[in-house]
Design an enzyme around this catalytic site. Structure first.
Site, short mmCIF file in Angstrom:
data_model
loop_
_atom_site.label_atom_id
_atom_site.label_comp_id
_atom_site.label_asym_id
_atom_site.label_seq_id
_atom_site.Cartn_x
_atom_site.Cartn_y
_atom_site.Cartn_z
N CYS A 176 46.42 44.74 52.40
CA CYS A 176 46.67 43.68 53.07
C CYS A 176 47.69 43.74 54.11
O CYS A 176 47.65 44.29 55.00
CB CYS A 176 46.75 42.56 52.20
SG CYS A 176 46.38 40.77 53.02
N HIS B 103 42.18 42.88 48.81
CA HIS B 103 42.84 43.07 47.61
C HIS B 103 42.06 43.46 46.32
O HIS B 103 41.48 42.67 45.58
CB HIS B 103 43.38 41.79 47.35
CG HIS B 103 44.43 41.14 48.25
ND1 HIS B 103 45.81 41.44 48.18
CD2 HIS B 103 44.38 40.21 49.20
CE1 HIS B 103 46.46 40.78 49.13
NE2 HIS B 103 45.86 40.10 49.93
N GLU C 259 43.57 44.58 43.94
CA GLU C 259 44.65 44.11 42.63
C GLU C 259 44.26 42.76 42.34
O GLU C 259 44.73 42.35 41.09
CB GLU C 259 45.95 44.34 43.14
CG GLU C 259 46.65 43.33 43.84
CD GLU C 259 46.32 43.31 45.39
OE1 GLU C 259 47.31 42.66 46.33
OE2 GLU C 259 45.54 43.98 45.71
#
Length: 261
Positions: A116, A206, A208
């Site tokens: 990001c 993302h 994560e």
């Protein structure tokens, strides 16, 4: 379906540095320890006999001590996290210092993974251009079109041509760095993923994030009037149409960071 790269390093002890560029919400910090801890936990291998060290450096608070090891092979790779900051800002000291650090590490051939904001700051530091997206916020689960042949060539992975990923950004890479290879795009974001050589990988999405983290972030932005009700509604509904392909993206990140040269 992705498969792990047989060239992944067999070193008993590997070291990685996570460069923390932003703080999570109260919920994310309390439940998961924040973005940097989430990334370290996500990418760390727990296999028996394998040893890994994941160090976190809060560059947003001026900690650039990872550069003390910049001239050797102390770290096998570096991961730059997401952030609410603008990668295109030119009047923020830590962002300017981070750009300089990334240029240095790139010249040394260090393995750099940007997520990001990390994706954007890598592009800027290496000569590309970032800025506000004309289409506005992109939030929720989105479909990425992946150049499977390029991913296979670079990382030895059998990767699908369409991947669902969690997005949360209003800035983009507008122009990739010189020599970059574009690996993925989406309807609203032309440069979703890029590589420079075999040691730089940036991804706008993302890997994560989990659904609860994203929903908390959406609700927080609604309450602060950062995103419109329409953007929030579309984002929340996107989670009802199917899960994001987080496992595929995690394999890509791990393979990039841990494969042998």
């Amino acid at each position: 379906m992705a498969s792990t790269d047989p060239r992944v390093s067999s070193h008993r002890l590997r070291r990685f540095a996570v460069l923390k560029t932003g703080h999570g919400s109260d919920y994310t910090e309390r439940a998961y320890g924040g973005y940097a801890q989430m990334i370290a936990r996500l990418l760390r291998d727990q296999d028996e006999g394998e040893g890994e060290v994941w160090d976190i450096f809060s560059v947003i608070e001026g900690d650039f001590s990872f550069l003390e090891h910049g001239g050797d092979d102390y770290y096998d790779g570096y991961v730059i996290t997401g952030s609410a900051a603008d990668a295109h800002a030119t009047d923020v000291d830590w962002i300017n210092c981070l750009c300089d650090a990334l240029v240095l590490l790139h010249r040394q051939g260090k393995r750099l993974l940007g997520i990001c904001f990390g994706h954007q700051i890598l592009a800027r530091a290496l000569g590309g251009k970032t800025g506000r997206a004309e289409v506005g916020w992109e939030v929720g689960v989105k479909s990425l079109q992946v150049d499977s042949e390029k991913v296979s060539h670079l990382y030895g992975l059998a990767f699908p041509s369409t991947v669902r990923a969690i997005e949360s950004h209003q800035d983009q890479v507008l122009i990739p760095p010189p020599g970059a290879v574009q690996l993925a795009s989406s309807e609203r974001t032309k440069v979703e993923m890029f590589a420079v050589g075999d040691h730089v990988l940036g991804m706008q999405c993302h890997p994560e994030f989990s659904e609860d983290v994203m929903i908390d972030l959406i609700n927080s932005r609604i309450s602060r009037k950062i995103i419109s009700d329409g953007v929030a509604k579309e984002a929340l509904e996107s989670f009802q149409t199917g899960q994001a392909d987080q496992d595929l993206l995690i394999v890509l990140c791990k393979t990039f960071l841990k494969r042998c040269p």
